[in-house]
Design a protein around this motif. Sequence first.
Motif, PDB file in Angstrom:
ATOM      1  N   GLY A 124       0.811  -1.207   0.000  1.00  0.00           N
ATOM      2  CA  GLY A 124       0.000   0.000   0.000  1.00  0.00           C
ATOM      3  C   GLY A 124       0.845   1.259   0.000  1.00  0.00           C
ATOM      4  N   ASP A 125       1.943   1.232   0.753  1.00  0.00           N
ATOM      5  CA  ASP A 125       2.830   2.398   0.788  1.00  0.00           C
ATOM      6  C   ASP A 125       3.437   2.653  -0.594  1.00  0.00           C
ATOM      7  N   ARG A 127       2.181   1.871  -3.525  1.00  0.00           N
ATOM      8  CA  ARG A 127       1.147   2.424  -4.402  1.00  0.00           C
ATOM      9  C   ARG A 127       0.952   3.913  -4.124  1.00  0.00           C
ATOM     10  N   ASP A 128       0.860   4.270  -2.844  1.00  0.00           N
ATOM     11  CA  ASP A 128       0.631   5.676  -2.490  1.00  0.00           C
ATOM     12  C   ASP A 128       1.803   6.559  -2.924  1.00  0.00           C
ATOM     13  N   GLN A 131       1.829   6.844  -6.785  1.00  0.00           N
ATOM     14  CA  GLN A 131       0.739   7.700  -7.258  1.00  0.00           C
ATOM     15  C   GLN A 131       1.047   9.163  -6.990  1.00  0.00           C
ATOM     16  N   GLN A 132       1.572   9.455  -5.816  1.00  0.00           N
ATOM     17  CA  GLN A 132       1.928  10.840  -5.503  1.00  0.00           C
ATOM     18  C   GLN A 132       3.013  11.337  -6.450  1.00  0.00           C
TER      19      GLN A 132
END
Length: 219
Positions: A124-125, A127-128, A131-132
Motif C-alpha cells: 500500500g505504501d 502504491r501511495d 501515485q503521488q
Amino acid sequence: MLARAARCLAVVAAAAAWPTAGQGQAADQLLSMGSLPPVVTIDQERLFLESAFGQRVTRTLEAAAQALSDENRAYEEMLGAEERALAEQRGDMAPEAFRELADAFDTRVEGIRRTQEAKGRALGDFRDIEQQRFFEAALPIAAQVLAESGAVAVLDSRAILLALDEIDITDRVIARIDAQLGDGADEAASLFEATPAPAPGSIAPLPRPGPPDAANGGP
C-alpha cells in the motif's frame, strides 16, 4: 451556498455555450483546430491507470502481491510441519525442555507474522508513493495541454453528472505524459526494502533434543 451556486451556474453556462450532442461535427472541427471550451475534464483515475507509469505500477504490485502470497503459503507449510514435529516430540521430552522449544517456535512464528504483515503494508505504501510521484510530475504536463487547448479550468470528469466526450482531454494528457515521463521506473520506490524477510526454508529448523536424562526424570 450562494458562492457554490454561482460556481455551478458558471460551469452550466460554459457547458451551454459548447455544442450539444447533436452538434458533434462542430465539436470535432473545434477539436481538430486545437480549440476547446473554457472548461475541460480529466478522469484522474484513468489518467494514472492507463498511463505507462500507472501500468508499470500495477504490474509491479500484482507481481509483488503474488510473490507475497506464495511466500506466505510456503511459511504456513514450513511452520505447520515444524509444529507437528514439535508435538510428536512432546512425549519424549521433559516439560521444561518442551516449553523451551515451544517458546522458541512461538517467537519465530510471531517474528515471521510481523515481517509478512509489514510487507503487506509496504504494498500500500508503494502504491501511495508512486501515485503521488506520478501526479506531481503529471500536473505541469496537464497544465501544458490545458494552456495549449485554450481552456481556463479543468474538472475531474468523475464529479460531473453529464458532459460531452469532446471536452475530455484525458487521452491527450496521457499521450503527453507517456512521451515525457515514460513508465517512471528509473526513480521508482523500492518494495520491501526496509522489511527483508528470510525466504521459506532458509531458517534452520528447531533442534531436536535427545531423550531426557535421569536428572530430569528420564529412564
